[in-house]
Design an enzyme around this catalytic site. Structure first.
Site, PDB file in Angstrom:
ATOM      1  N   LYS A  39       5.312  48.301  21.385  1.00  0.00           N
ATOM      2  CA  LYS A  39       4.700  47.853  22.635  1.00  0.00           C
ATOM      3  C   LYS A  39       4.794  49.003  23.630  1.00  0.00           C
ATOM      4  O   LYS A  39       5.828  49.684  23.693  1.00  0.00           O
ATOM      5  CB  LYS A  39       5.467  46.623  23.143  1.00  0.00           C
ATOM      6  CG  LYS A  39       4.875  45.984  24.393  1.00  0.00           C
ATOM      7  CD  LYS A  39       5.656  44.713  24.758  1.00  0.00           C
ATOM      8  CE  LYS A  39       5.080  43.994  25.962  1.00  0.00           C
ATOM      9  NZ  LYS A  39       5.781  42.736  26.264  1.00  0.00           N
TER      10      LYS A  39
ATOM     11  N   SER B 151       2.961  38.754  26.816  1.00  0.00           N
ATOM     12  CA  SER B 151       2.382  40.036  27.132  1.00  0.00           C
ATOM     13  C   SER B 151       2.349  41.007  25.951  1.00  0.00           C
ATOM     14  O   SER B 151       1.695  42.036  26.049  1.00  0.00           O
ATOM     15  CB  SER B 151       3.166  40.675  28.278  1.00  0.00           C
ATOM     16  OG  SER B 151       4.501  40.913  27.883  1.00  0.00           O
TER      17      SER B 151
ATOM     18  N   SER C  20       7.123  36.415  25.893  1.00  0.00           N
ATOM     19  CA  SER C  20       6.104  37.373  25.451  1.00  0.00           C
ATOM     20  C   SER C  20       6.194  37.869  24.017  1.00  0.00           C
ATOM     21  O   SER C  20       5.324  38.605  23.575  1.00  0.00           O
ATOM     22  CB  SER C  20       6.081  38.571  26.383  1.00  0.00           C
ATOM     23  OG  SER C  20       5.439  38.210  27.576  1.00  0.00           O
TER      24      SER C  20
END
Ligand code: GLN
Length: 483
Positions: free
Chosen positions: A76, A151, A175
């Site tokens: 990420k 997210s 997330s």
């Protein structure tokens, strides 16, 4: 080759069926071909990947082994990667090349993992749809008109579309688990302090935690093994031994006490999801688990408390982006105040600005007691609810999300509608507990996740239950059409 799980890749590499270099080239080509539909990557790191793959092949040739040696992954884009853009999904950091590796990145690289790239995400990890990224929305491979969740939506979409077997994510209010649920993956948020936050760009420091996203619990065990452990660089890291997660996957579920909170099945839950959750309970009962209704009486206060605490911490954390030290700086500032105002006004997107304002307000003199302190008290009540529940049960089970993935844009005009989607996930962050989401079926062709929560440092229990469930169900093996 793109269908292989991390566990299968480890066996294939050990048996010399293919090399890490071959696998890496295959996956990079697949990403180049398919990712334009999904937008799951912000940056690709082809050169680094090929160099790491060759190094891993050489280590294997020298007799080294290890489940992650030569395994392709992605991070990420809020994990700092030395010399590589680390954008956090924001214009603010579009020009930022991290000067060092996050502990998670360094640990996985040392274990021999191959970094294919940096995945798309909601700006500063604020969101549940991956629509707030400066680099554009990510699409759900199960239906390109729907969101993948957020997210960590880029990591989820990429793994679900078989662009790679596993990726890192972070979970401040859901997330990892929420995008896992919405894309048919297994995702685990560890206990707060289990995985180092050093080099993870902070959103809400008392809630943030990194963890794995993969297709199976078996693979989450492999990736978590490489991520977890004490780190003196992170003052909230906890010095607890890391168990062998893969070795713990085969424990029997005979007599496992599962608690199902009655508050979970309120009017907000899609009844079709409720039915799939009940089916997953029945499946676990067949494996010997005993089910009991429990209560988490303060759950209704979790969303309001979270949406005070997280923005409060964010407003403090994001004050470092001032246009002076690093990141975006506006053109021709007239004076210092103009520099601050325009750099932040132009560098941050609307959701981030909204949260900074809410947070600064909640922390300001005169409102601190009414909002921030009150929210912290609620946080303690929520933790106490869990402690009471875990006196009676070994694991808590329920839905991960109240609805399947919504259409792109559907909640854009109403931020609170998106906040309500976090109802089942944020309590674990407020209490610091570990949680896992795993595939439990489909509604209108869109995946549904079941969430398991366990006491502190019982990640192994979550992985064990999920693995046993996955040995007896095939939801997690379903592949989205076109991928
Ligand atoms: N959806 C939640 C939020 O927007 C959680 C985000 C996260 O876990 N990073 O704050």
């Amino acid at each position: 080759m793109h269908q292989l799980t991390l566990a299968e890749i480890a066996r294939g590499l050990a048996d010399k069926k293919f090399s890490s270099e071959e696998l890496t080239k295959t996956l990079l080509a697949r990403i180049a071909q398919l990712d334009p539909q999904l937008n799951s990557f912000i940056s690709l790191t082809e050169d680094l990947a090929l160099q790491q793959a060759k190094a891993a092949d050489a280590r294997r040739a020298n007799g080294e082994s290890g489940a992650l040696l030569g395994a392709p992954i992605a991070h990420k884009d809020l994990f700092c990667t030395q010399g590589i853009r680390t954008s956090c999904g924001s214009k603010m950091l579009d020009n930022f090349k991290a000067p060092y590796d996050a502990t998670v990145v360094a640990k996985l690289a040392a274990a021999g993992a191959v970094t294919l790239g940096k995945t798309n995400m909601d700006e500063f990890a604020m969101g549940s749809a991956n629509e707030s990224s400066y680099y554009g929305a990510v699409k759900n491979p199960w239906n390109l008109e729907h969101v993948p969740g957020g997210s960590s939506g880029g990591s989820a979409a990429a793994v679900a579309a078989r662009l790679l077997p596993a990726a890192t994510g972070t979970d401040t209010g859901g997330s990892i688990r929420q995008p896992a649920a919405l894309t048919n993956l297994t995702g685990l948020k560890p206990t707060y302090g289990r995985v180092s936050r050093w080099g993870m760009i902070a959103y809400a420091s008392s809630l943030d935690q990194g963890g794995p996203l993969a297709r199976t619990a078996e693979d989450c065990a492999i990736l978590l093994q490489g991520m977890a452990g004490f780190d003196p660089q992170d003052s909230t890291s906890i010095d607890e031994p890391v168990p062998d997660y893969s070795a713990g996957l085969n424990g029997s579920l005979q007599g496992l006490r599962i608690g199902v909170p009655k508050e979970y099945f309120s009017a907000g839950l899609d009844p079709r999801i409720a039915e799939l959750i009940h089916n997953s309970v029945k499946e676990l009962e067949k494996l010997g688990a005993v089910v009991k209704e429990i209560s988490l009486p303060n759950m209704q206060h979790a969303i309001p408390a979270y949406y005070v605490i997280a923005p409060a911490e964010a407003s403090s954390n994001l004050s470092r982006f001032d246009g002076v030290r690093f990141g975006y700086r506006c053109e021709d500032p007239k004076n210092l105040i103009d520099l601050y105002k325009r750099s932040r006004g132009e560098g941050f997107g609307p959701e981030v600005q909204r949260r900074i304002m809410v947070g600064a307000y909640a922390l300001s003199a005169g409102y601190y007691d009414a909002y921030y302190l009150k929210a912290q008290k609620i946080r303690r009540l929520i933790k106490n609810d869990f402690m009471a529940a875990f006196n009676e049960v070994d694991i808590i089970l329920g839905p991960t999300t109240p609805n399947p993935a919504w259409k792109l844009g559907a909640k854009n005009s109403d931020p609170v509608a998106a906040y309500l989607e976090d109802v089942y996930t944020i309590t674990a962050n407020l209490a610091g507990l570990p949680g896992l989401s795993m595939p439990a079926g489909f509604v209108d062709g869109l995946p549904v996740g079941v969430q398991l929560l366990a006491p502190y440092f019982q990640e192994g229990r979550l992985l064990n239950v999920a693995h046993q469930y996955q040995l007896n169900t095939d939801w997690h093996t379903r592949t989205p059409t076109g991928f």
